[in-house]
Design an enzyme around this catalytic site. Structure first.
Site, PDB file in Angstrom:
ATOM      1  N   ASP A 136      -3.420   4.123  -2.248  1.00 16.06           N
ATOM      2  CA  ASP A 136      -4.685   4.726  -1.618  1.00 16.06           C
ATOM      3  C   ASP A 136      -5.200   6.092  -1.573  1.00 16.06           C
ATOM      4  O   ASP A 136      -4.201   6.945  -1.796  1.00 16.06           O
ATOM      5  CB  ASP A 136      -4.100   4.455   0.056  1.00 16.06           C
ATOM      6  CG  ASP A 136      -5.378   4.769   0.984  1.00 16.06           C
ATOM      7  OD1 ASP A 136      -6.434   3.854   1.069  1.00 16.06           O
ATOM      8  OD2 ASP A 136      -5.278   5.762   1.643  1.00 16.06           O
ATOM      9  N   GLU A 177      -6.674   3.536  -5.785  1.00 17.74           N
ATOM     10  CA  GLU A 177      -8.003   3.751  -5.439  1.00 17.74           C
ATOM     11  C   GLU A 177      -8.290   5.048  -5.848  1.00 17.74           C
ATOM     12  O   GLU A 177      -8.234   6.047  -5.389  1.00 17.74           O
ATOM     13  CB  GLU A 177      -7.900   3.670  -3.807  1.00 17.74           C
ATOM     14  CG  GLU A 177      -9.455   3.461  -3.261  1.00 17.74           C
ATOM     15  CD  GLU A 177      -9.286   3.729  -1.798  1.00 17.74           C
ATOM     16  OE1 GLU A 177     -10.163   3.264  -0.922  1.00 17.74           O
ATOM     17  OE2 GLU A 177      -8.088   4.356  -1.303  1.00 17.74           O
ATOM     18  N   ASP A 228       0.768  -1.285  -0.198  1.00 21.49           N
ATOM     19  CA  ASP A 228      -0.097   0.104  -0.016  1.00 21.49           C
ATOM     20  C   ASP A 228       0.802   1.080   0.005  1.00 21.49           C
ATOM     21  O   ASP A 228       1.820   1.430   0.421  1.00 21.49           O
ATOM     22  CB  ASP A 228      -0.786   0.059   1.119  1.00 21.49           C
ATOM     23  CG  ASP A 228      -2.320  -0.315   0.983  1.00 21.49           C
ATOM     24  OD1 ASP A 228      -2.911   0.690   0.445  1.00 21.49           O
ATOM     25  OD2 ASP A 228      -2.936  -1.182   1.434  1.00 21.49           O
ATOM     26  N   HIS A 243     -10.531  -4.711   2.503  1.00 24.25           N
ATOM     27  CA  HIS A 243     -10.739  -4.434   3.926  1.00 24.25           C
ATOM     28  C   HIS A 243     -11.488  -3.215   4.435  1.00 24.25           C
ATOM     29  O   HIS A 243     -11.685  -3.046   5.722  1.00 24.25           O
ATOM     30  CB  HIS A 243      -9.222  -3.889   4.312  1.00 24.25           C
ATOM     31  CG  HIS A 243      -8.760  -2.763   3.717  1.00 24.25           C
ATOM     32  ND1 HIS A 243      -8.559  -2.610   2.315  1.00 24.25           N
ATOM     33  CD2 HIS A 243      -8.549  -1.549   3.939  1.00 24.25           C
ATOM     34  CE1 HIS A 243      -8.302  -1.446   1.786  1.00 24.25           C
ATOM     35  NE2 HIS A 243      -8.219  -0.777   2.985  1.00 24.25           N
ATOM     36  N   ASP A 244     -12.239  -2.651   3.253  1.00 25.11           N
ATOM     37  CA  ASP A 244     -13.209  -1.333   3.585  1.00 25.11           C
ATOM     38  C   ASP A 244     -14.623  -1.931   3.543  1.00 25.11           C
ATOM     39  O   ASP A 244     -15.552  -0.830   3.571  1.00 25.11           O
ATOM     40  CB  ASP A 244     -12.809  -0.357   3.026  1.00 25.11           C
ATOM     41  CG  ASP A 244     -11.527   0.335   3.247  1.00 25.11           C
ATOM     42  OD1 ASP A 244     -11.439   0.371   4.384  1.00 25.11           O
ATOM     43  OD2 ASP A 244     -11.012   1.053   2.509  1.00 25.11           O
TER      44      ASP A 244
END
Length: 545
Positions: free
Chosen positions: A194, A249, A98, A318-319
């Site tokens: 991210d 993202e 990330d 993960h969100d």
């Protein structure tokens, strides 16, 4: 179409805190990931994406970074990371990490210096104002925090412990590029970037927060005009110099804008995670998924990106809560809906991402009380809703359906104490269904969710049509049936899934076809059973109109 290794890859996302604990302290760690590499290799994984493992005070579970070039002690050391990378490469897999560069932690040395005085040289490395603008943070509440020492407000579009970097400052950008190139030189194979669509802000024509009334500010902080020159410079100074994999993202980016984001000629990333189907996730208490809208959104992205760039395919991360509990049926049709949803997305054109536990059909956890939740966003949402007058039980119903914590419960390896994740009590409660829903229970079961994922991966690796084939949506006369073809060279395949808990009669036995994969045994009728999925190899002239 250009062939690339990252197009042909299958990616597995690891959330380190919840994947595997190697030292018995209840927290997943880097050596825990290393210990499970043979499992990932056996699954058929090509690329492992590790969520933030950097030094962090963990306000947002590692997405608040206090040192980009150090490992959080909970996760191990830089030597442990180097060993992980070495062992990944030894198994002919790749490792991406990330990259969180919209913001830092408020404990990062840059921010400590920036906040030390108004005239510090790094003051302009973050965004400061005498009065706050009326922006609401993505995590709820105001996006501005008052600093008592210097009597100004700083911007944080996420948690107040995640101050936004000022990307308008060339010194900030230069320092970030230096850090990124340091990681590339260390040997990593790419980045998931991210919140990258948030780096440019629009401060014009925005009211001050009179009476401290804060409103959603998406148009001011997401994919703002002027972001592309910043992304071009980022690409030129870092990614563009190397054969690495990048996935951004990109909240707020529409399918009509993909040229400048992911095209092979002018794109800044290999692919992006798009969120145009975000409303399909945010229905607060759900019963399945809006399949017609899902077909519309995913098909639009397939068609817009085809021949231009590349898609990132995902249904979990993960969100988000667990997909089998939100889009599927995690009770009566747990196995069937887990495999049907997998089949629906996995065979589209793009690189498929699998989130840890998705491959065994992990479900939402039975969280009951507020203190069962760990996520800062979940807690902020609770108090934000409370302030608006929403009743406690109504808020808890919302959290139980939507919290990110559902995806962060520890990985379920076996049915021993703590699900084989740790010898100690884990940092977060384990879903009690680990006693029957775990890797060990599925590893030797040819009808398991895990076996189905292995079969999908095998097909994709052995038939180019599943990688490079053109996508075409096929309407079967039932709104709950999601069907499409892929065609490449002399090969054509037909993928059909029933995403409802009722049977559908829609004539799905194409002539002269071969069934390559299905999630029901011995069903060769024209009727699709609840959450049934089938994959056929069909003749080139097969017509489904």
């Amino acid at each position: 179409m250009n062939r690339k290794w990252w197009k042909e890859a299958v990616v597995y996302q690891v959330y380190p805190r919840s994947f595997m604990d190697s030292d018995g302290n209840g927290l997943g760690d880097i050596n825990g990931i290393t210990s499970k590499l043979d499992y990932l290799k056996g699954l058929g994984i090509d690329v492992i994406w590790v969520c933030p493992m950097y030094k962090s005070p963990n306000d947002d579970n590692g997405y608040d970074i206090s040192d980009y070039q150090e490992i959080l002690e909970d996760f191990g050391t830089m030597e442990d990371f180097d060993l992980l990378m070495e062992q990944v490469h030894a198994r002919d897999m790749k490792l991406i990490i990330d990259l969180v560069i919209n913001h830092t932690s408020d404990e990062h040395p840059w921010f400590l210096e920036s906040s030390s005085s108004r005239d510090h040289p790094k003051r302009d490395w973050y965004v400061w104002r005498d009065e706050p603008l009326n922006w609401e943070s993505i995590f709820g509440g105001p996006a501005w925090e008052y600093d008592e020492k210097t009597k100004q407000y700083f911007l944080h579009i996420f948690s107040k412990k995640q101050p936004d970097l000022n990307w308008e400052n060339p010194e900030v950008r230069k320092e970030l590029y230096k850090m990124i190139n340091w990681w590339i030189a260390r040997g990593i194979d790419g980045f998931r970037v991210d919140a990258i669509s948030h780096i440019k802000k629009d401060y014009t024509n925005t009211a001050d927060a009179e009476g401290h009334v804060f409103v959603p500010s998406w148009e001011k902080i997401m994919n703002v005009d002027g972001i592309q020159p910043m992304l071009q410079e980022l690409y030129d100074e870092t990614f563009g110099k190397h054969d690495i994999m990048t996935v951004g993202e990109a909240n707020g980016v529409s399918a009509d804008e993909i040229d400048e984001w992911v095209s092979e000629k002018t794109g800044k990333f290999n692919m992006i995670f798009q969120f145009e189907d975000i409303d399909l996730w945010n229905i607060e208490v759900r019963n399945g998924v809006n399949v017609p809208e899902l077909k519309h959104v995913l098909s639009k992205w397939q068609n817009k990106v085809n021949g231009v760039g590349w898609n990132a395919l995902f249904i979990e991360n993960h969100d988000r809560p667990r997909v089998v509990s939100t889009w599927g049926n995690d009770q009566q049709y747990w196995r069937e809906s887990a495999t049907a949803l997998a089949c629906m997305y996995f065979f589209m054109q793009g690189t498929p991402f699998i989130y840890q536990g998705q491959e065994i059909g992990m479900t939402n956890a039975p969280f009951e009380e507020l203190d069962h939740f760990d996520d800062v966003h979940t807690h902020n949402l609770y108090f934000h809703k409370k302030e608006t007058g929403m009743q406690h039980e109504a808020i808890m119903t919302l959290l139980r359906a939507t919290s990110r914590d559902h995806s962060r419960t520890p990985m379920q390896w076996d049915n021993t104490l703590h699900a084989g994740f740790s010898d100690a009590s884990p940092w977060m409660g384990i879903n009690p269904n680990y006693q029957w829903l775990n890797v060990k229970a599925q590893e030797n079961d040819p009808h398991s969710v895990l076996a189905f994922y292995k079969q999908m991966i095998w097909l994709r690796k052995n038939m180019d049509v599943f990688v490079y084939g053109e996508y075409k949506l096929i309407e079967m006369g039932h709104e709950a049936v999601f069907a499409y073809t892929r065609e490449y060279g002399d090969d054509k395949v037909f993928i059909v899934t029933n995403l409802a808990q009722h049977a559908c009669m829609c004539g799905v036995n194409p002539e002269n076809s071969t069934l390559l994969l299905g999630n029901y045994s011995n069903n060769d009728s024209a009727q699709l059973l609840p959450y049934e999925a089938r994959v056929y190899k069909v003749p080139k002239d097969a017509n489904f109109e």
